[in-house]
Design a protein around this motif. Structure first.
Motif, PDB file in Angstrom:
ATOM      1  N   ASN A 274      45.893  -9.578 -32.907  1.00  0.00           N
ATOM      2  CA  ASN A 274      44.692 -10.390 -33.102  1.00  0.00           C
ATOM      3  C   ASN A 274      44.300 -10.425 -34.570  1.00  0.00           C
ATOM      4  OD1 ASN A 274      44.442  -9.141 -30.204  1.00  0.00           O
ATOM      5  ND2 ASN A 274      43.205 -10.992 -30.209  1.00  0.00           N
ATOM      6  N   LEU A 275      44.114 -11.620 -35.061  1.00  0.00           N
ATOM      7  CA  LEU A 275      43.666 -11.767 -36.445  1.00  0.00           C
ATOM      8  C   LEU A 275      42.173 -11.467 -36.516  1.00  0.00           C
ATOM      9  CD1 LEU A 275      44.511 -12.610 -39.315  1.00  0.00           C
ATOM     10  CD2 LEU A 275      43.817 -14.939 -38.723  1.00  0.00           C
ATOM     11  N   VAL A 276      41.826 -10.460 -37.284  1.00  0.00           N
ATOM     12  CA  VAL A 276      40.425 -10.085 -37.473  1.00  0.00           C
ATOM     13  C   VAL A 276      40.158 -10.140 -38.970  1.00  0.00           C
ATOM     14  CG1 VAL A 276      38.693  -8.268 -37.230  1.00  0.00           C
ATOM     15  CG2 VAL A 276      40.398  -8.629 -35.424  1.00  0.00           C
ATOM     16  N   ALA A 277      39.202 -10.989 -39.356  1.00  0.00           N
ATOM     17  CA  ALA A 277      38.964 -11.269 -40.772  1.00  0.00           C
ATOM     18  C   ALA A 277      40.276 -11.795 -41.366  1.00  0.00           C
ATOM     19  CB  ALA A 277      38.436 -10.048 -41.506  1.00  0.00           C
ATOM     20  N   PHE A 306      43.752  -0.105 -35.200  1.00  0.00           N
ATOM     21  CA  PHE A 306      42.312   0.038 -35.443  1.00  0.00           C
ATOM     22  C   PHE A 306      41.972   1.516 -35.681  1.00  0.00           C
ATOM     23  CE2 PHE A 306      37.919   0.265 -33.488  1.00  0.00           C
ATOM     24  CZ  PHE A 306      37.275  -0.355 -34.544  1.00  0.00           C
ATOM     25  N   GLY A 319      29.441  -2.897 -40.488  1.00  0.00           N
ATOM     26  CA  GLY A 319      30.051  -4.149 -40.068  1.00  0.00           C
ATOM     27  C   GLY A 319      29.667  -4.555 -38.665  1.00  0.00           C
ATOM     28  N   SER A 320      28.877  -3.734 -37.999  1.00  0.00           N
ATOM     29  CA  SER A 320      28.551  -4.062 -36.611  1.00  0.00           C
ATOM     30  C   SER A 320      27.464  -5.127 -36.567  1.00  0.00           C
ATOM     31  CB  SER A 320      28.119  -2.810 -35.849  1.00  0.00           C
ATOM     32  OG  SER A 320      26.904  -2.339 -36.348  1.00  0.00           O
ATOM     33  N   GLU A 321      27.434  -5.846 -35.470  1.00  0.00           N
ATOM     34  CA  GLU A 321      26.608  -7.046 -35.367  1.00  0.00           C
ATOM     35  C   GLU A 321      25.117  -6.750 -35.546  1.00  0.00           C
ATOM     36  OE1 GLU A 321      27.164 -10.829 -32.561  1.00  0.00           O
ATOM     37  OE2 GLU A 321      26.184  -9.166 -31.564  1.00  0.00           O
TER      38      GLU A 321
ATOM     39  N   LEU B  28      35.368  -2.951 -31.376  1.00  0.00           N
ATOM     40  CA  LEU B  28      35.817  -4.200 -31.995  1.00  0.00           C
ATOM     41  C   LEU B  28      36.323  -5.123 -30.900  1.00  0.00           C
ATOM     42  CD1 LEU B  28      36.716  -6.084 -34.305  1.00  0.00           C
ATOM     43  CD2 LEU B  28      38.820  -4.740 -34.478  1.00  0.00           C
ATOM     44  N   LEU B  30      38.474  -7.887 -30.104  1.00  0.00           N
ATOM     45  CA  LEU B  30      39.614  -8.491 -30.795  1.00  0.00           C
ATOM     46  C   LEU B  30      39.588 -10.013 -30.710  1.00  0.00           C
ATOM     47  CD1 LEU B  30      42.365  -6.005 -29.599  1.00  0.00           C
ATOM     48  CD2 LEU B  30      41.461  -6.220 -31.913  1.00  0.00           C
ATOM     49  N   GLY B  33      36.503 -10.848 -33.133  1.00  0.00           N
ATOM     50  CA  GLY B  33      36.524 -10.162 -34.427  1.00  0.00           C
ATOM     51  C   GLY B  33      35.200  -9.522 -34.778  1.00  0.00           C
ATOM     52  N   VAL B  34      34.315  -9.407 -33.799  1.00  0.00           N
ATOM     53  CA  VAL B  34      32.977  -8.870 -34.060  1.00  0.00           C
ATOM     54  C   VAL B  34      32.941  -7.376 -33.724  1.00  0.00           C
ATOM     55  CG1 VAL B  34      30.541  -8.993 -33.409  1.00  0.00           C
ATOM     56  CG2 VAL B  34      31.868 -11.084 -33.678  1.00  0.00           C
ATOM     57  N   TYR B  35      32.276  -6.611 -34.597  1.00  0.00           N
ATOM     58  CA  TYR B  35      32.115  -5.177 -34.394  1.00  0.00           C
ATOM     59  C   TYR B  35      30.771  -4.902 -33.723  1.00  0.00           C
ATOM     60  CZ  TYR B  35      35.895  -4.454 -37.773  1.00  0.00           C
ATOM     61  OH  TYR B  35      37.100  -4.454 -38.424  1.00  0.00           O
ATOM     62  N   PHE B  36      30.765  -3.874 -32.872  1.00  0.00           N
ATOM     63  CA  PHE B  36      29.521  -3.443 -32.234  1.00  0.00           C
ATOM     64  C   PHE B  36      29.402  -1.930 -32.395  1.00  0.00           C
ATOM     65  CE2 PHE B  36      31.089  -7.173 -30.098  1.00  0.00           C
ATOM     66  CZ  PHE B  36      29.968  -7.984 -30.011  1.00  0.00           C
TER      67      PHE B  36
END
Lengths: 381, 95
Positions: A274-277, A306, A319-321, B28, B30, B33-36
């Motif tokens: 999975n492409l992340v950023a 990860f 970096g979390s929402e 994460l 996947l 692409g959002v982190y929690f």
């Protein structure tokens, strides 16, 4: 992105480069319009001209494009090759092209913005009936036995000089690495995991599932992944185990622990990419079942890169929402510079204002100039 | 997504990887692409969900581990699971 020696090695690669040369020779026709994505020092663009291209658009975000320009000019081809500095996804072309050639793989096709760029270029730039080089890439999975490769991940942290070092081992065991194994290192017949058809690929993410029946007893150390690159229907190259001539190798995804495997054991592998950023996160899950009706579960692993990098909780939390960020002093400096980049003030003038605004941080003019120059290089036009 | 209740079966999404960092954790997704981020209690709940898909079982574990009334614990658990379900971090199914 690469240094000049790496570009040199790519051109000297005895498998890949001759294959590209032949694919271009057979595909580019007199009068063709060609797009070379990630042209580097421009060799594909030059070859396209040699084979008759009327026009080549050569896109490259790296400063190596300056070298490509010089080489094209030195060969009298500056008028036929239009070099465009930037990412292809941010570029517009004045016409559609007959051929799109790219060589944007890492050691796997899932590399940075490769697949997204290919899909975007095909949709926006390729003329009806046009050709993509490569045409497709076939990703293969295998179960590998390689104590030397595995030891790279575990041995430094298990010896430990008498210390318990599992925290480091846990990272290492979730880290993939480039290896060059032999076909004899596989414990079962390789399985095709996924075919990436460049005429159809849409998104950057992929999943590859495979089930293996062990044919050679041994110790399984991990998942091995490689790919065949079909530049055209007839021209291939591969980084399969045993292809020592290729500059590419295979990617080894270690297992949490080695597993003793008998003939007839079943190994189920799932690979998610999975492409992340701007980079890929890989997840590989493994289930090993003993042979026979009972099918005892011999091992079950769920791993991801990860988990592979040392990182602080504070950094991840940021970096979390739900995190509410507040700008640091350094951030305020860059914000000041960015706000000052209004298309009127020079780097020197902004640096002077910066020194005045943050006198404790910039005691020397050169420090302020360096800081402004760095931001200017990144964000100005 | 099923309406939330303690009778739900809850399963972490296959698209989520997570990392425990000194008692807290970051998830994460996947796909997005959002982190929690999860605090210590959230991390414990997430860990329990790896092994128990039955929310009632998760609640009983939490009641054994934390000094909290069943009513408060159930409400907090449902709030967290609801938030995670909304973000696609868990999948819920009626039993």
């Amino acid at each position: 992105m690469y240094d000049i020696l790496t570009y040199g090695r790519m051109i000297k690669d005895p498998l890949r480069f001759p294959a590209y040369l032949e694919a271009l020779r057979r595909t580019v026709k007199p009068g063709s319009v060609v797009l070379d994505m990630g042209t580097g020092p421009g060799i594909m663009a030059l070859l396209a001209c040699r084979f008759g291209a009327r026009k080549v658009y050569a896109i490259e975000p790296d400063p190596i494009i300056q070298v490509a320009r010089e080489i094209a000019a030195g060969n009298g081809l500056a008028g036929r090759i239009e070099f465009i500095e930037g990412f292809s996804t941010h570029v517009s072309l004045p016409e559609r092209v007959d051929v799109i050639v790219s060589d944007l793989n890492g050691i796997l096709p899932w590399f940075q913005q490769h697949l997204r760029s290919v899909a975007d270029a095909r949709q926006r730039f390729l003329a009806p009936g046009g050709v993509m080089i490569p045409k497709k890439e076939i990703v293969w999975l295998g179960v590998a036995e390689s104590q030397p490769a595995y030891s790279e991940h575990t041995q430094p942290w298990e010896a430990g000089h008498g210390f318990e070092m599992h925290a480091a081992r846990d990272l290492a065991i979730n880290t993939r690495q480039l290896v060059r194994l032999r076909s004899e290192d596989l414990l079962a017949a390789p399985q095709c995991g996924v075919v990436l058809d460049f005429m159809q690929v849409e998104g950057p993410d992929s999943r590859a599932d495979a089930t293996f029946v062990i044919t050679r007893p041994g110790v399984g150390h991990g998942l091995l992944v490689w790919f065949d690159c079909a530049l055209t229907d007839e021209i291939f190259f591969s980084n399969a185990p045993g292809c020592y001539r290729s500059g590419y190798g295979q990617t080894f995804f270690p297992w949490t622990r080695p597993v003793s495997l008998q003939s007839g054991d079943v190994v189920r592998l799932k690979l998610r990419c999975n492409l992340v950023a701007d980079d890929y996160v890989y997840r590989w899950t493994t289930e090993v079942l003993g042979k026979g009706e009972k099918a005892e579960v011999k091992a079950s692993f769920d791993q991801s890169d990860f988990h592979s990098s040392p990182i602080s909780p504070a950094s991840l939390r940021k970096g979390s929402e739900a995190y509410v960020p507040r700008c640091t002093g350094d951030g305020s400096i860059d914000r000041f510079i960015l706000t000052s980049m209004d298309g009127k003030a020079s780097v020197g003038e902004i640096a002077a204002c910066l020194s005045e605004r943050f006198p404790d941080r910039f005691k020397e003019r050169s420090e302020a100039l360096d800081r402004v120059a760095r931001v200017s290089r990144a964000y100005s036009e | 997504m099923s309406k939330l209740s303690l009778s739900l079966q809850v399963k972490p999404s296959e698209d989520v990887v997570w990392r425990n960092l000194q008692g807290e954790s970051v998830l994460l997704d996947l796909k997005s692409g959002v982190y929690f981020g999860l605090d210590a209690v959230g991390t414990r709940i997430w860990t329990l969900l790896q092994n128990h898909s039955d929310l009632q079982a998760v609640l009983q574990e939490l009641l054994c581990e934390y000094e909290v009334s069943e009513e408060t614990c159930a409400r907090d658990l449902m709030d967290l699971v609801g938030a995670m379900a909304e973000k696609g971090l868990v999948q819920t199914e009626s039993q």
